[in-house]
Structure formats: structure tokens, C-alpha cells
Scaffold this active site. Structure first.
Site, PDB file in Angstrom:
ATOM      1  N   ASN A 105     -13.053 -30.094 -11.394  1.00 10.54           N
ATOM      2  CA  ASN A 105     -12.560 -30.137 -10.010  1.00 10.54           C
ATOM      3  C   ASN A 105     -13.778 -30.095  -9.090  1.00 10.54           C
ATOM      4  O   ASN A 105     -14.413 -29.050  -8.939  1.00 10.54           O
ATOM      5  CB  ASN A 105     -11.644 -28.923  -9.783  1.00 10.54           C
ATOM      6  N   TRP A 106     -14.080 -31.255  -8.501  1.00 11.74           N
ATOM      7  CA  TRP A 106     -15.302 -31.339  -7.693  1.00 11.74           C
ATOM      8  C   TRP A 106     -15.101 -30.768  -6.284  1.00 11.74           C
ATOM      9  O   TRP A 106     -16.040 -30.684  -5.512  1.00 11.74           O
ATOM     10  CB  TRP A 106     -15.779 -32.789  -7.594  1.00 11.74           C
ATOM     11  N   LYS A 107     -13.887 -30.438  -5.944  1.00  9.74           N
ATOM     12  CA  LYS A 107     -13.572 -29.883  -4.613  1.00  9.74           C
ATOM     13  C   LYS A 107     -14.158 -30.808  -3.525  1.00  9.74           C
ATOM     14  O   LYS A 107     -14.157 -32.020  -3.702  1.00  9.74           O
ATOM     15  CB  LYS A 107     -14.074 -28.442  -4.524  1.00  9.74           C
ATOM     16  N   HIS A 121      -3.709 -25.317  -6.339  1.00 10.52           N
ATOM     17  CA  HIS A 121      -4.987 -24.613  -6.509  1.00 10.52           C
ATOM     18  C   HIS A 121      -5.028 -23.440  -5.529  1.00 10.52           C
ATOM     19  O   HIS A 121      -4.530 -23.549  -4.403  1.00 10.52           O
ATOM     20  CB  HIS A 121      -6.157 -25.573  -6.253  1.00 10.52           C
ATOM     21  N   GLU A 142      -7.202 -22.298  -3.627  1.00  7.00           N
ATOM     22  CA  GLU A 142      -7.789 -22.576  -2.306  1.00  7.00           C
ATOM     23  C   GLU A 142      -6.760 -23.233  -1.393  1.00  7.00           C
ATOM     24  O   GLU A 142      -6.745 -23.004  -0.185  1.00  7.00           O
ATOM     25  CB  GLU A 142      -9.047 -23.447  -2.470  1.00  7.00           C
ATOM     26  N   GLU A 151      -5.863 -19.542 -13.261  1.00  8.33           N
ATOM     27  CA  GLU A 151      -7.144 -19.316 -12.600  1.00  8.33           C
ATOM     28  C   GLU A 151      -7.078 -18.025 -11.802  1.00  8.33           C
ATOM     29  O   GLU A 151      -6.579 -18.018 -10.669  1.00  8.33           O
ATOM     30  CB  GLU A 151      -7.464 -20.467 -11.644  1.00  8.33           C
ATOM     31  N   GLY A 164     -15.461 -19.301  -8.627  1.00  6.54           N
ATOM     32  CA  GLY A 164     -16.692 -19.447  -7.848  1.00  6.54           C
ATOM     33  C   GLY A 164     -17.468 -18.157  -7.694  1.00  6.54           C
ATOM     34  O   GLY A 164     -18.419 -18.090  -6.908  1.00  6.54           O
ATOM     35  N   SER A 218     -15.103 -19.678 -13.165  1.00  7.23           N
ATOM     36  CA  SER A 218     -16.455 -19.444 -13.674  1.00  7.23           C
ATOM     37  C   SER A 218     -16.619 -19.787 -15.155  1.00  7.23           C
ATOM     38  O   SER A 218     -17.293 -19.074 -15.897  1.00  7.23           O
ATOM     39  CB  SER A 218     -16.900 -18.003 -13.379  1.00  7.23           C
ATOM     40  N   GLY A 246     -14.986 -25.732 -11.893  1.00  9.30           N
ATOM     41  CA  GLY A 246     -15.435 -26.071 -10.540  1.00  9.30           C
ATOM     42  C   GLY A 246     -16.944 -26.263 -10.508  1.00  9.30           C
ATOM     43  O   GLY A 246     -17.452 -27.340 -10.807  1.00  9.30           O
ATOM     44  N   GLY A 247     -17.668 -25.206 -10.178  1.00  9.71           N
ATOM     45  CA  GLY A 247     -19.125 -25.283  -9.984  1.00  9.71           C
ATOM     46  C   GLY A 247     -19.874 -25.979 -11.111  1.00  9.71           C
ATOM     47  O   GLY A 247     -20.712 -26.859 -10.862  1.00  9.71           O
TER      48      GLY A 247
HETATM   49  P1  PGA Z   1     -15.312 -22.359 -10.621  1.00 14.95           P
HETATM   50  O1  PGA Z   1     -13.995 -22.997  -9.971  1.00 14.95           O
HETATM   51  O2  PGA Z   1     -15.472 -22.962 -11.996  1.00 14.95           O
HETATM   52  O3  PGA Z   1     -16.409 -22.724  -9.692  1.00 14.95           O
HETATM   53  O4  PGA Z   1     -15.069 -20.880 -10.700  1.00 14.95           O
HETATM   54  C1  PGA Z   1     -12.843 -23.214 -10.746  1.00 14.95           C
HETATM   55  C2  PGA Z   1     -11.751 -23.839  -9.905  1.00 14.95           C
HETATM   56  O5  PGA Z   1     -11.638 -23.530  -8.718  1.00 14.95           O
HETATM   57  O6  PGA Z   1     -10.964 -24.662 -10.417  1.00 14.95           O
END
Ligand code: PGA
Length: 254
Positions: free
Chosen positions: A9-11, A98, A100, A170, A176, A216, A237-238
Site C-alpha cells: 500500500n503506497w498510500k 484502511h 487512515e 492491522e 507506521g 510495520s 506500507g513503509g
Molecule cells: P506500515 O503500514 O507497514 O507502514 O506500518 C501498513 C498499512 O498501513 O497498511
């Protein structure tokens, strides 16, 4: 046997050039280095989906997904993107819920149930996200929260529909932050989700549904997480923003 999925997930990251470059690198590395059975999903921003979907055609392991969609297929919804448009951009998956989006866009379980319907109606597979905040975990409410997210977002679906869904657990406190859930914490929640699916849909169906862990995930913890009985891959994500770390995480799934 459930085929594992590793989704990046590149956000709201990567410009067009960077997104194409990252896709080419990942496609090349997956072709060269990954022999086992795994599905890799790239989830860039909407406006790069068409081009990135085309670039991934060179690999039968890689597909694309969108980060969100609207509940309607078309209409006067300025600034929105429909699941029909996501499908037309060559995607196979679409995220729903998600954390967010739950937080910054007030997405509730009942709206998400409609998004899941729109995604399925367009022959896409939802990756439905759930997870508790740190406060909720500290108050030992996590199973209740996750249980209602899963039930209210997904349990209106029939057998055929639920089989097309992927669930991502998650924990919000792990996204993150660099703080990953322990394998025991993650497996415990995944088993709880699978038990809920079993109660509603029966063991045959529940045992076919992929449940991903997100929060993470890194190259050095992926293999241990993904080898748990009910963890069928990851939503990253990251660490998905860099080809080497992402493909090393994919290796943890084979
Ligand atoms: P992260 O994000 O790997 O940076 O913790 C995961 C996500 O939000 O899907």
C-alpha cells in the site's frame, strides 16, 4: 491451501516516474527471485493505476489494487473514483476500510459494507481492513472492536461473495510506528477472525479466506509472521516503497 498475498500500500507516496520505476524494479525482481506460489499486489495512487497495471502484465504473480473507492458506480460525486473505474484500470483488488480512511474520512462499518458491495459488483476482490487502536487494546476491547468491524462490514455477504474477500488485520498502533504486533498477538487475532468466519459461513469457507497482517511488516519479521497458522501474508506500507525491502518481504511468504 491458501495462496499467500503480499500487498504494498503506497498510500499518498511516489510521483508518476517513481511509481513506474518501483513497479519495473519489483516486477524484475519477482520474476528473477520468487519461484514459489504467492500473489503480489501493488496499490499505488489512483491516477497511476492504468499505467502501473499495464507494466505488471509482464508477471503472472503481480496484480494491482486501489486504495479506496466510492459506493456508487457513477454520478455527481466530484473528486470521487468508482469501483467500476478501478476495475477498468486493470485492477484485481480494492482496499476498503484502511484505518487512515476510517480515521480521516469518517468511514464507518455501514458505509464500508456498501463499498464492499460496490467492489464485488465490479468483479474486484475487496481487501477489507480491520484493527483496534492502542486505547482499545489497553482496555481489552480489541476482540469486540475487530468482531464488529468484520461482522458489520462483511457478514451481509453470501457464501460466493465472502469467498472473494481478503481480510487485513492491522492494529492501528502498529501502522507506521515501527512497533510490530508480536507473532502471538497477530496469530491470536487472526484465529479469532477465522473462528468468526467459521461460525457464520462454516469451516469449508472460512478455511479458504486469506487473512493478511499489516502494521510495520519488515523483511526481518515477515517470515515468522507469515508462517503462523492463520496469517496468509501481509499488507505493507513503509517497507513497500523500496523494491529490495518489499521483495524481501515477499520472500517471507514463499
Ligand atoms: P506500515 O503500514 O507497514 O507502514 O506500518 C501498513 C498499512 O498501513 O497498511
Amino acid at each position: 491451501m491458501r495462496t499467500k498475498i503480499v500487498a504494498g500500500n503506497w498510500k499518498m507516496n511516489k510521483n508518476f516516474h517513481e511509481g513506474l520505476e518501483l513497479t519495473s524494479e519489483i516486477t524484475g525482481m519477482v520474476n528473477d527471485e520468487i519461484n514459489g506460489n504467492v500473489e503480489v499486489v501493488l496499490i499505488p495512487t489512483y491516477i497511476h493505476l492504468n499505467a502501473i497495471s499495464q507494466l505488471t502484465q509482464g508477471s503472472n504473480k503481480i496484480s494491482t489494487g486501489a486504495q479506496n473507492c466510492h459506493i456508487e458506480n457513477s454520478g455527481a460525486y466530484t473528486g470521487e473514483i468508482s469501483a467500476a473505474m478501478v476495475a477498468a484500470a486493470g485492477c484485481k483488488y480494492c482496499l476498503a476500510g484502511h484505518s487512515e480512511r476510517r480515521l480521516f474520512n469518517n468511514e464507518t462499518n455501514s458505509v464500508l459494507a456498501k463499498k464492499v458491495d460496490a467492489i464485488l459488483a465490479n468483479n474486484l476482490s475487496p481487501i477489507y481492513c480491520c484493527g483496534e487502536t492502542l486505547e482499545e487494546r489497553n482496555a481489552e476491547k480489541h476482540f469486540d472492536i475487530i468482531g464488529s468491524q468484520v461482522k458489520e462490514g462483511l457478514f451481509h455477504l453470501n457464501n460466493e461473495q465472502i469467498l472473494k474477500c481478503v481480510i487485513a488485520y492491522e492494529p492501528v498502533w502498529a501502522i507506521g510506528t515501527g512497533v510490530t504486533a508480536s507473532t502471538a498477538q497477530a496469530q491470536e487475532v487472526h484465529a479469532y477472525i477465522r473462528t468468526s468466519l467459521t461460525e457464520k459461513y462454516g469451516i469449508d469457507i472460512a478455511s479458504q479466506i486469506r487473512i493478511l497482517y499489516g502494521g510495520s511488516v519488515k523483511p526481518d519479521n515477515a517470515k515468522e509472521l507469515f508462517s503462523q497458522a492463520d496469517i496468509d501474508g501481509g499488507l505493507v506500507g513503509g517497507a513497500a516503497l523500496q523494491s529490495r525491502s518489499f521483495v524481501d518481504i515477499v520472500k517471507g511468504a514463499v
